[in-house]
Design an enzyme around this catalytic site. Structure first.
Site, PDB file in Angstrom:
ATOM      1  N   TYR A 184      61.379 -56.848 -44.642  1.00 52.64           N
ATOM      2  CA  TYR A 184      61.328 -55.387 -44.748  1.00 52.64           C
ATOM      3  C   TYR A 184      60.531 -54.830 -43.581  1.00 52.64           C
ATOM      4  CZ  TYR A 184      60.289 -50.710 -46.635  1.00 52.64           C
ATOM      5  OH  TYR A 184      60.171 -49.354 -46.819  1.00 52.64           O
ATOM      6  N   ASP A 204      56.310 -57.836 -36.840  1.00 55.45           N
ATOM      7  CA  ASP A 204      55.919 -56.797 -37.793  1.00 55.45           C
ATOM      8  C   ASP A 204      54.750 -57.355 -38.604  1.00 55.45           C
ATOM      9  OD1 ASP A 204      55.523 -55.107 -39.884  1.00 55.45           O
ATOM     10  OD2 ASP A 204      57.649 -54.860 -40.390  1.00 55.45           O
ATOM     11  N   LYS A 236      48.934 -50.709 -43.031  1.00 53.53           N
ATOM     12  CA  LYS A 236      48.144 -51.152 -44.185  1.00 53.53           C
ATOM     13  C   LYS A 236      46.651 -51.339 -43.839  1.00 53.53           C
ATOM     14  CE  LYS A 236      52.196 -52.269 -46.714  1.00 53.53           C
ATOM     15  NZ  LYS A 236      53.465 -52.836 -46.337  1.00 53.53           N
TER      16      LYS A 236
HETATM   17  C1  PLP Z   1      54.742 -51.981 -45.871  1.00 48.19           C
HETATM   18  C2  PLP Z   1      55.540 -52.523 -44.752  1.00 48.19           C
HETATM   19  C3  PLP Z   1      56.194 -51.690 -43.827  1.00 48.19           C
HETATM   20  C4  PLP Z   1      56.294 -50.202 -44.021  1.00 48.19           C
HETATM   21  O1  PLP Z   1      55.058 -49.581 -43.969  1.00 48.19           O
HETATM   22  P1  PLP Z   1      54.921 -48.100 -44.625  1.00 48.19           P
HETATM   23  O2  PLP Z   1      53.528 -47.709 -44.286  1.00 48.19           O
HETATM   24  O3  PLP Z   1      55.180 -48.274 -46.084  1.00 48.19           O
HETATM   25  O4  PLP Z   1      55.931 -47.240 -43.968  1.00 48.19           O
HETATM   26  C5  PLP Z   1      56.785 -52.260 -42.733  1.00 48.19           C
HETATM   27  N1  PLP Z   1      56.771 -53.586 -42.542  1.00 48.19           N
HETATM   28  C6  PLP Z   1      56.169 -54.422 -43.407  1.00 48.19           C
HETATM   29  C7  PLP Z   1      56.152 -55.885 -43.131  1.00 48.19           C
HETATM   30  C8  PLP Z   1      55.554 -53.917 -44.542  1.00 48.19           C
HETATM   31  O5  PLP Z   1      55.013 -54.757 -45.430  1.00 48.19           O
END
Ligand code: PLP
Length: 422
Positions: free
Chosen positions: A144, A239, A267
């Site tokens: 994701y 990511d 995060k």
């Molecule tokens: C949470 C997450 C996102 C998206 O971040 P948001 O702040 O919710 O837009 C993207 N990549 C990874 C791996 C994530 O866990």
């Protein structure tokens, strides 16, 4: 458990917001529960609107590595608030945060602050396309990267096919340039490069997947991605929105010893506020406006209150790096409790998922073999014993620095008591 206040709030919310929520997983549909409305949270505990208390292993889905309402972060935020909530102009805090990011993640030579993980990955992909002059990207099934159009693809029709959108409202034309490979399968990436090598701008990957449950990279997988992208002149984007400052101060790239060209953070870097970042090699990041021609901007980017929270959190992690070995020890105890109960667990550092399948989970196909109903039952049993876990099979359990040994022991006891069904 009395949840009448949550039920009343949910009834009101459903009339006002789609599904009563501002982010889908919160609706707890997968686990057949009414979402609990949170009143407040402190340390390892979260309290709902009916006064029920839980040991929290969601930790806001990752940001709260120091637990809830850390006093140093709160005080930094309060000070920042007193100086104005937003200026839409440069300020010292954003320079300090950029320095902290770069110091800990040296592959990030230049960084841009944004407001969400979605925005960070979306912008990193744009930078990669601008830098390489190529249009296609490769992503992995089950990873994701936020909800931007081109990344909302899991690939319904197997490898070597253009991406099929996961979401209504995403035109197929927007995902035609997204190629989908299999996680932990370097050969699936090589095959895509053999067909489209000269057109691929970047491979974007969660270096330790945590959005199909926790799925660590197998030996050699990330190294192979590095090698293939270098060979074809494509960029490697990590990511690290979850793994950044989670698997260590240097994130997954430090842990696994593989250096990407661009990194997305979110995060933890925001200390619980809406802040994220992307960055990487100077020559790539110099494509970004106003230096280069790749446009990316934000009214609230580098917001002083959010930056204050991020700085306070990262400062504490830098000053107390032993937090990471402690997190590892605590999460290992939880892993052990699950294993002793016969459960199938993947763990990397303070990220853990228990999978309700007999198969080893190494990719999206094996993750999909999980018995969702069994997870739902597990979730409800934990909740009724005061343990707040993710309301989805395909999420991680997050341990924080302030989960006490008593919290962990209590959690392990509950796991062992309720684990008859593994
Ligand atoms: C949470 C997450 C996102 C998206 O971040 P948001 O702040 O919710 O837009 C993207 N990549 C990874 C791996 C994530 O866990």
């Amino acid at each position: 458990m009395d949840i009448r206040n949550s039920e009343r709030l949910y009834e009101r919310a459903k009339k006002l917001m789609p599904g009563g929520v501002n982010s889908p997983v919160r609706a707890c549909k997968n686990v057949g529960c009414t979402p609990l409305f949170i009143d407040h949270a402190k340390g390892s505990r979260i309290y709902d609107a009916d006064g029920n208390e839980f040991i929290d292993y969601v930790c806001s889905w990752g940001p709260n590595i120091l637990g809830h309402a850390d006093e140093d972060i709160i005080s930094a935020v309060q000070t920042a608030c007193g100086k104005g909530l937003t200026y839409g102009a440069c300020h010292e805090g954003e320079v300090e945060l950029a320095e902290r990011i770069k110091r800990n993640i040296p592959s990030i030579e230049l960084v841009r602050l944004v407001s969400s993980g979605t925005e960070a990955v979306m912008s990193a992909v744009r930078a990669a396309r601008g830098f390489t002059g190529r249009d296609r990207i490769v992503k992995f099934e089950g990873c994701y990267h936020g909800h931007s159009d081109g990344l909302l693809v899991r690939g319904g029709s197997g490898l070597l096919t253009a991406g099929v959108p996961d979401s209504a409202g995403v035109p197929k034309a927007f995902t035609d340039l997204t190629l989908v490979a299999r996680y932990n399968d370097a050969a699936s990436v090589s095959a895509l490069f053999e067909s489209f090598g000269e057109e691929i701008a970047a491979v974007v990957v969660e270096p330790c997947a945590a959005n199909m449950g926790v799925v660590p990279p197998v030996e050699g997988f990330l190294e192979a991605l590095r090698e293939i992208t270098l060979r074809y002149g494509a960029l490697l984007i990590f990511d690290e929105v979850i793994t950044g400052f989670r698997l260590g101060l240097g994130g997954a790239q430090e842990k696994y010893g593989v250096t990407p060209d661009l990194t997305a953070l979110g995060k933890i870097v925001g200390g619980g506020m809406p802040l994220a970042a992307y960055g990487g090699r100077t020559n790539i990041m110099e494509c970004i406006a106003p230096v280069g021609s790749v446009y990316q901007a934000g009214t609230l980017s580098g917001n002083p209150v959010a930056v204050a929270a991020g700085n306070a959190q990262l400062k504490k992690l830098e000053e107390q790096p032993q937090i990471y070995s402690e997190l590892d020890r605590k999460c290992a105890a939880i892993e052990r409790a699950f294993r002793e109960s016969g459960a199938n667990v993947n763990r990397e550092g303070s990220l853990l998922t228990v999978f309700f399948t007999d198969m080893a989970v190494t990719d999206y196909d094996s993750a999909k073999t999980c018995d969702i109903a069994a997870y739902a039952e597990h979730y409800r049993r934990l909740l009724s014993e005061g343990i707040y876990a993710a309301p989805s099979q395909f999420e991680a359990m997050f341990v924080s620095a302030v989960h006490s040994d008593e919290d962990i022991e209590r959690t392990c006891e509950v796991i062992k008591q309720t684990a008859k069904k593994f």
